[in-house]
Every structure is written in structure tokens, then in C-alpha cells.
Design an enzyme around this catalytic site. Structure first.
Site, short mmCIF file in Angstrom:
data_model
loop_
_atom_site.label_atom_id
_atom_site.label_comp_id
_atom_site.label_asym_id
_atom_site.label_seq_id
_atom_site.Cartn_x
_atom_site.Cartn_y
_atom_site.Cartn_z
N GLY A 240 0.82 -1.22 0.00
CA GLY A 240 0.00 0.00 0.00
C GLY A 240 0.84 1.26 0.00
O GLY A 240 0.36 2.32 0.37
N ASP B 268 1.10 0.02 -14.20
CA ASP B 268 1.80 -0.79 -13.20
C ASP B 268 2.06 -2.21 -13.70
O ASP B 268 3.18 -2.73 -13.60
CB ASP B 268 0.98 -0.85 -11.90
CG ASP B 268 0.75 0.53 -11.33
OD1 ASP B 268 1.40 1.48 -11.79
OD2 ASP B 268 -0.10 0.66 -10.43
C1 GLA Z 1 -1.99 3.60 -9.72
C2 GLA Z 1 -2.64 2.87 -10.90
C3 GLA Z 1 -1.93 3.23 -12.23
C4 GLA Z 1 -1.78 4.74 -12.39
C5 GLA Z 1 -1.23 5.38 -11.12
C6 GLA Z 1 -1.20 6.88 -11.19
O1 GLA Z 1 -0.71 3.12 -9.49
O2 GLA Z 1 -2.60 1.48 -10.72
O3 GLA Z 1 -2.63 2.66 -13.32
O4 GLA Z 1 -3.00 5.33 -12.77
O5 GLA Z 1 -1.94 4.99 -9.96
O6 GLA Z 1 -0.36 7.33 -12.20
#
Ligand code: GLA
Length: 384
Positions: A117, A168
């Protein structure tokens, strides 16, 4: 770890896999607006020890939390609240089954060096890791990494209920040692850009606060920018919000909040393109200035930083050893990054840590990060 595996599953693991966490250098909250992002995979991550089994049961355990969660891969998998963290791997299994894949049973023990987190994508790491483990008996290491990233994003959207973008999962699947990934989230075209910051080091600064509000506030931001896109489209046909100009946003959007959100999206897209060019030229001064500007935009226009992220970034800059700093990931807590003079790291950690403690009463965590490869099978080693 072998000892714990044997204790839980009564046998030894036969293979080990690793998935990294990710840091986003720049391009925040624009992956779901069809923008460009510049993330990288890091050396912290999640390791899984695995033994494949006859039958159709996948048993999931974690070295940090009690309990073993069983998932039957011959039947439909549904979200179960009591399953807690194991819903992330279960969601990936569900999506693989939806694609018509036949999966083998396995015992899996996860152990993580990623703070959870904290905005370093522990969820994407466990998702992509599960995919690599489940695909390995059929496809070895030749699986389609882009397709796996998309599948894991679907799993998180549908199964866990966070409407995240693709950044991500893509970084965890396609990271490359020593390189950032310049990813066009509209087309998924990407290229690896060498990250060579000269006499500077990439530092992660953990505010020590988790992102409790992240899920709902994240989904609110998404609907705000969708609204902005709708309004821009009344005047001109665009596929994605990043294609609009600031003038078009001013003209199309009356609501001041929605207008600020859209302004961030458009200005951040420009910064990512400039940052990639600066990195390629080795111009770390320009690159660092863009990091600072990104943080300001996320604080003032997108409003996802909060007092702790602002404090850690300001204290980092005040040390005199920091070229640039910004929040990374979804925000609302979690981690920031800084580019820091490599010859003064210890002094930087001490000064920034002291400043942050004085302002917030919280003990931050600071460490230098190295950029690593994406998900992989580890060589079999004794004591695995
Ligand atoms: C989280 C989401 C990503 C992206 C970021 C902000 O990590 O999983 O897809 O949107 O926030 O850039």
C-alpha cells in the site's frame, strides 16, 4: 524459505519466480487518459516458491500473513472477501480461466520486500507474478508479456474493483535493468530509455502512511477526467483527453474542479515527452525540474498529494542535495521519489528524515533504488 514452504505444504519447492515493484519517474494519473508514462521496475519485489501439483487446486500462502487460501482451477473463481490479499492472485486465475486456459494445480508461497500500500505496486507485482507462475508449465518463459499485463489489469479492474490504468502491470511485466519504459498508454507502443543520472541516485521516500482513501478517490478522479473528455468532445473529436490543448479545455470546461483535473492531464503529458528527451540528452537539470513541476501539478490541479507527501518532498528539496522530487504512484500517501547527489546519500537520508519527522511526527523510510528487469523465473538454487 524452503523450511517454511515445507512446514506449510509438506514438501519442497521446485521453482522460484520474482516480480519487481515499480516506480513511476513521471507521467502520473494519465495512463487512463491515453497519455505517455515513464515508469521502471525496481529491485524490491515479490518472490514466489512453487511446486506444481497433480489435480486442480492452487494453494496460496504468504510468509508475512497466516492462512492458506485454496483456489480450484476447474471451476469459476469468484471474489471472496475473507480471502483478503489472495483475491489478487485469484483474480488473475479467474481471467486466465476466462480465456479458456487449462491450468495446473500448484502450491505457492509468496514473500515480499515491497512495502504494501506504499505506492510501489505490490498489487501489480503479485498479479503478474501469479500469471507467470500459472503460464509457465504451458509456455515456459516465452509468454506474451504485453498480453499478461492487460490480463492482470482486467483482473484488478473486475475482481478487485480498482479502475486502474495499464502502467503498473506493464512495468512489472516489461521492466528492463537500467532503463525506464516510455509507454504510450493509448497504443501500448513502448521503448526502453537508458536511465543514467550521472552523479545522482534515484531515492525512494516512503511517507510511512498507506493509501487508505486511494480506491475511492482514484475512481473519482477517473470519472472527473471522463467528464472533461465528454465536454471537450462536444467541440472536437478526440480519442483521448491528452490530445486536447489547454485552450480547448478552458473553452470547453466551466466547472473549476474538472478544469483543473484536465489541466493536469494535458500539462503532465507535455512533461513526460520533455522528460524522455531530457533523459536521452543526459540533461538531469531539465529532468529534475520536470519532476518538481509534476509534483506541483499533482498537488494543485489533480489534488492527490496530501500533507505528508508534500512534507517529504519539500524536506528532501530543503536538504540541498536533491535535484528534484515528486510523489509517485496513485498518491494520497505512499511514496515519493527524489534524485539525490550520490556522494551525499547518508547525509541526505539523515536531513530529510529529520525534517520529515519534525513536521509530521512520522518516521519516513529512505532508500536508494536500482532499476531492474521485469517478472522472471529465478535460476534454481540450493536452499531455494
Ligand atoms: C496507480 C494505478 C496506475 C496509475 C497510477 C497513477 O498506481 O494502478 O494505473 O493510474 O496509480 O499514475
Amino acid at each position: 524459505m524452503t523450511g517454511l514452504f515445507r512446514q506449510i505444504f509438506g514438501d519442497d519447492p521446485e521453482a522460484a519466480f520474482f516480480a519487481p515493484g515499480r516506480i513511476n519517474l513521471i507521467g502520473e494519473h494519465i495512463d487512463y487518459c491515453g497519455g505517455h508514462v515513464l515508469p521502471c521496475a525496481v529491485s524490491l519485489g515479490i518472490t514466489a516458491r512453487v511446486r506444481y501439483r497433480k489435480g486442480t487446486t492452487v494453494r496460496l500462502a504468504s510468509s508475512d500473513l497466516p492462512g492458506v487460501h485454496a483456489v480450484d482451477v476447474s471451476a469459476a473463481v469468484v471474489f471472496e472477501k475473507e480471502r483478503g490479499w489472495a483475491n489478487y492472485p485469484a483474480g488473475v486465475i479467474m481471467c486466465l480461466l476466462d480465456e479458456g486456459r487449462r491450468l495446473r494445480g500448484a502450491d505457492v508461497l509468496f514473500s515480499s520486500t515491497l512495502p504494501q500500500g506504499a505506492g510501489l505496486s505490490s498489487s501489480a507485482a503479485i498479479e503478474v507474478l501469479t500469471g507467470a507462475i500459472m503460464l509457465h508449465p504451458v509456455e515456459g518463459e516465452g509468454f506474451d508479456r504485453k498480453a499478461l499485463a492487460l490480463l492482470c489489469q482486467r483482473a484488478e479492474n473486475a475482481f478487485v474493483g480498482v479502475a486502474c490504468g495499464i502502467m503498473d502491470q506493464f512495468s512489472v511485466a516489461l521492466g528492463k535493468r537500467g532503463h525506464a519504459i516510455l509507454l504510450d498508454c493509448a497504443t501500448l507502443e513502448h521503448r526502453h530509455v537508458p536511465f543514467d543520472p550521472g552523479g545522482l541516485s534515484l531515492v525512494v521516500m516512503d511517507t510511512g502512511t498507506t493509501r487508505e482513501l486511494a480506491g475511492s478517490a482514484y475512481n473519482t478522479r477517473r470519472s472527473e477526467v471522463e467528464r472533461a473528455l465528454e465536454l471537450v468532445r462536444r467541440k472536437r473529436t478526440v480519442d483521448n483527453l491528452v490530445e486536447a490543448t489547454q485552450e480547448e479545455i478552458e473553452a470547453a470546461v466551466d466547472d473549476p474542479v474538472i478544469r483543473r483535473r484536465a489541466r493536469h492531464v494535458v500539462s503532465e503529458e507535455r512533461r513526460v515527452r520533455d522528460a524522455a528527451l531530457a533523459l536521452e540528452r543526459g540533461d538531469m537539470k531539465a529532468f529534475s525540474a520536470l519532476l518538481n513541476a509534476s509534483h506541483a501539478s499533482l498537488r494543485d490541479d489533480y489534488e492527490v498529494t496530501g500533507p505528508r507527501l508534500d512534507a517529504i518532498v519539500e524536506e528532501a528539496r530543503a536538504t540541498g542535495f536533491c535535484a528534484g522530487a515528486r510523489m509517485t504512484g496513485a498518491g494520497f500517501g505512499g511514496c515519493a521519489i527524489a534524485l539525490v547527489r550520490s556522494d551525499s546519500l547518508d547525509e541526505f537520508f539523515a536531513r530529510a528524515g529529520e525534517g520529515y519527522r519534525r513536521r509530521t511526527g512520522i518516521e519516513g523510510r529512505f532508500f536508494a533504488a536500482s532499476i531492474d528487469d521485469g517478472v522472471r523465473k529465478l535460476p534454481n538454487a540450493p536452499g531455494m
